[in-house]
Design a protein around this motif. Structure first.
Motif, PDB file in Angstrom:
ATOM      1  N   GLY A  35       0.809  -1.218   0.000  1.00 46.96           N
ATOM      2  CA  GLY A  35       0.000   0.000   0.000  1.00 46.96           C
ATOM      3  C   GLY A  35       0.837   1.260   0.000  1.00 46.96           C
ATOM      4  N   VAL A  36       2.146   1.093  -0.098  1.00 47.52           N
ATOM      5  CA  VAL A  36       3.041   2.250  -0.134  1.00 47.52           C
ATOM      6  C   VAL A  36       2.890   2.959  -1.479  1.00 47.52           C
ATOM      7  N   LEU A  37       2.870   4.299  -1.448  1.00 47.43           N
ATOM      8  CA  LEU A  37       2.745   5.062  -2.691  1.00 47.43           C
ATOM      9  C   LEU A  37       4.127   5.233  -3.324  1.00 47.43           C
ATOM     10  N   LEU A  38       4.212   4.928  -4.626  1.00 49.94           N
ATOM     11  CA  LEU A  38       5.491   5.036  -5.323  1.00 49.94           C
ATOM     12  C   LEU A  38       5.510   6.339  -6.115  1.00 49.94           C
ATOM     13  N   VAL A  39       6.417   7.225  -5.758  1.00 50.37           N
ATOM     14  CA  VAL A  39       6.475   8.525  -6.423  1.00 50.37           C
ATOM     15  C   VAL A  39       7.817   8.711  -7.110  1.00 50.37           C
ATOM     16  N   ARG A  40       7.770   9.012  -8.428  1.00 47.25           N
ATOM     17  CA  ARG A  40       8.993   9.300  -9.190  1.00 47.25           C
ATOM     18  C   ARG A  40       9.306  10.779  -8.985  1.00 47.25           C
ATOM     19  N   LYS A  41      10.351  11.035  -8.240  1.00 46.38           N
ATOM     20  CA  LYS A  41      10.722  12.427  -7.959  1.00 46.38           C
ATOM     21  C   LYS A  41      11.227  13.107  -9.226  1.00 46.38           C
ATOM     22  N   ASP A  42      11.282  14.430  -9.208  1.00 40.63           N
ATOM     23  CA  ASP A  42      11.698  15.164 -10.400  1.00 40.63           C
ATOM     24  C   ASP A  42      13.132  14.829 -10.819  1.00 40.63           C
ATOM     25  N   ASP A  43      13.953  14.367  -9.866  1.00 40.98           N
ATOM     26  CA  ASP A  43      15.322  14.004 -10.247  1.00 40.98           C
ATOM     27  C   ASP A  43      15.422  12.557 -10.746  1.00 40.98           C
ATOM     28  N   GLY A  44      14.267  11.884 -10.918  1.00 42.13           N
ATOM     29  CA  GLY A  44      14.266  10.546 -11.500  1.00 42.13           C
ATOM     30  C   GLY A  44      14.247   9.419 -10.475  1.00 42.13           C
ATOM     31  N   GLU A  45      14.496   9.743  -9.231  1.00 42.72           N
ATOM     32  CA  GLU A  45      14.542   8.700  -8.192  1.00 42.72           C
ATOM     33  C   GLU A  45      13.111   8.241  -7.823  1.00 42.72           C
ATOM     34  N   LEU A  46      12.925   6.913  -7.671  1.00 42.64           N
ATOM     35  CA  LEU A  46      11.612   6.394  -7.251  1.00 42.64           C
ATOM     36  C   LEU A  46      11.586   6.290  -5.724  1.00 42.64           C
ATOM     37  N   THR A  47      10.631   6.989  -5.094  1.00 44.70           N
ATOM     38  CA  THR A  47      10.589   7.024  -3.633  1.00 44.70           C
ATOM     39  C   THR A  47       9.359   6.311  -3.107  1.00 44.70           C
ATOM     40  N   ASN A  48       9.501   5.705  -1.939  1.00 46.77           N
ATOM     41  CA  ASN A  48       8.348   5.102  -1.258  1.00 46.77           C
ATOM     42  C   ASN A  48       7.774   6.103  -0.273  1.00 46.77           C
ATOM     43  N   VAL A  49       6.464   6.343  -0.358  1.00 46.38           N
ATOM     44  CA  VAL A  49       5.829   7.261   0.599  1.00 46.38           C
ATOM     45  C   VAL A  49       4.958   6.439   1.540  1.00 46.38           C
ATOM     46  N   TYR A  50       5.256   6.517   2.837  1.00 48.36           N
ATOM     47  CA  TYR A  50       4.543   5.699   3.818  1.00 48.36           C
ATOM     48  C   TYR A  50       3.399   6.455   4.479  1.00 48.36           C
ATOM     49  N   ALA A  51       3.661   7.712   4.873  1.00 48.17           N
ATOM     50  CA  ALA A  51       2.617   8.508   5.536  1.00 48.17           C
ATOM     51  C   ALA A  51       2.820   9.955   5.143  1.00 48.17           C
ATOM     52  N   ALA A  52       1.790  10.538   4.565  1.00 47.67           N
ATOM     53  CA  ALA A  52       1.937  11.924   4.108  1.00 47.67           C
ATOM     54  C   ALA A  52       0.581  12.472   3.722  1.00 47.67           C
ATOM     55  N   ASP A  53       0.525  13.775   3.515  1.00 50.44           N
ATOM     56  CA  ASP A  53      -0.629  14.377   2.863  1.00 50.44           C
ATOM     57  C   ASP A  53      -0.248  14.562   1.408  1.00 50.44           C
ATOM     58  N   VAL A  54      -1.157  14.185   0.535  1.00 44.09           N
ATOM     59  CA  VAL A  54      -0.858  14.262  -0.893  1.00 44.09           C
ATOM     60  C   VAL A  54      -1.737  15.314  -1.538  1.00 44.09           C
ATOM     61  N   GLU A  55      -1.117  16.184  -2.306  1.00 43.28           N
ATOM     62  CA  GLU A  55      -1.887  17.189  -3.042  1.00 43.28           C
ATOM     63  C   GLU A  55      -1.786  16.859  -4.516  1.00 43.28           C
ATOM     64  N   VAL A  56      -2.943  16.768  -5.176  1.00 47.32           N
ATOM     65  CA  VAL A  56      -2.922  16.393  -6.591  1.00 47.32           C
ATOM     66  C   VAL A  56      -3.024  17.635  -7.445  1.00 47.32           C
TER      67      VAL A  56
END
Ligand code: BTN
Length: 323
Positions: A302-323
């Motif tokens: 259930g971890v959110l996978l976010v491709r950061k602007d520098d190309g790195e793929l990050t795991n997001v565990y707990a956060a507020d997300v703005e779309v």
């Protein structure tokens, strides 16, 4: 079924046709006086009956109440919601459900309240549910799962709620990671999962769901007014709460059975199909700062996978997300 549940079922089935007190008492195996007493009790709850000498009773209107009988009559599940505890007012349905779990309540036990005085939201926030406006409910599960799979059940609940709203009201509800349900970008439902576990074993898990059904704009606290909505605001008319409870429970049970039998793959697919977050540019705000990137999906935990602007793929565990 209890006497009152059976009686309500009988009266609902008869529709416009009168059903005699004698017939009811025969079918229920109770005295005519007992029938009359139950009718009076239901009247106190807001049910309107027409009573005609010799013809009997018929149900003219059903109030928008979430009492046990109302939730159970017409509920198409095996376990979810088959044990219901209803309160007009309670601190938090989560707390009550915890107590019932400790006392050994079975899987599928449901606590429902019309209003909560200490409603709990995610990340220690407060959840508001003024009387008569919303659904506040907590469902007890006793899954035999590894601890790290628990977040999958929160995602599963979000899928069931979104699919129920889409099916009943034909409203394009969506999920915002991890488990907010939005309509037109505004929050209509929040989900809070609480866990009771030992080092390697889940004792129980409680899925708390708060759905804004009939809330009017002026009933939202000022700080959430801009970001929250209700089904009534979207549809432009007041709606009944019980059919939504029943549909959510039915879909939750169906998805849960599928999940237990086949694992997370199907749920994940359906979650991603309902999620606005996926494929979009998002801003992630955590306790440690914020960053932007593109949300690519979720992994099996259930971890959110976010491709950061520098190309790195990050795991997001707990956060507020703005779309
Ligand atoms: C969130 O979005 O922050 C989660 C809100 C969860 C609210 C529900 S209402 C029923 C149950 N009882 C509570 O006290 N909280 C959850």
């Amino acid at each position: 079924m209890t006497i009152r549940e059976t009686m309500l079922a009988l009266l609902k089935q008869s529709g416009d046709t009168f059903i005699s007190g004698e017939e009811i008492s025969k079918q229920l195996g109770v005295s005519r006086t007992a029938v009359w007493k139950h009718i009076e009790e239901l009247r106190q709850e807001g049910y309107v009956f027409e009573a005609v000498r010799r013809a009997g009773y018929r149900l003219l209107s059903t109030p928008d109440v979430m009492i046990v009988e109302e939730v159970k009559v017409g509920l198409a599940t095996q376990a979810f919601g088959q044990h219901v505890h209803y309160y007009t007012e309670i601190d938090s349905t989560q707390n009550r459900c915890q107590e019932l779990a400790k006392e050994g309540a079975p899987e599928g036990t449901l606590v429902v309240a019309d209003t909560q005085t200490g409603g709990k939201g995610r990340l220690g926030r407060v959840w508001h549910s003024p009387p008569g406006t919303s659904i506040s409910m907590s469902l007890l599960l006793r899954p035999q799962l590894e601890l790290q799979r628990c977040p999958q059940l929160t995602l599963l609940a979000a899928v069931a709620i979104v699919e129920a709203i889409r099916a009943i009201y034909e409203i394009p509800a969506e999920i915002k990671w991890p488990n907010d349900v939005l309509i037109d970008g505004k929050k209509i439902c929040g989900i809070l999962t609480e866990l009771n576990a030992e080092a390697d074993r889940i004792n129980w898990l409680i899925i708390g769901m708060g759905i804004n059904v009939n809330t009017l704009p002026e009933q939202f606290p000022e700080d959430v007014l801009g970001v929250a909505t209700s089904l009534r605001i979207v549809k432009g008319e007041p709606l009944r709460r019980v059919p939504l409870i029943q549909e959510v429970l039915r879909r939750l049970e169906e998805l849960y059975d599928l999940y237990v039998a086949e694992g997370f793959a199907q749920v994940r697919k359906r979650w991603e199909a309902c999620a606005i977050t996926i494929g979009k540019r998002v801003t992630i705000r955590t306790l440690h700062g914020s960053f932007t990137g593109v949300a690519e999906g979720i992994d099996d935990s259930g971890v959110l996978l976010v491709r950061k602007d520098d190309g790195e793929l990050t795991n997001v565990y707990a956060a507020d997300v703005e779309v």
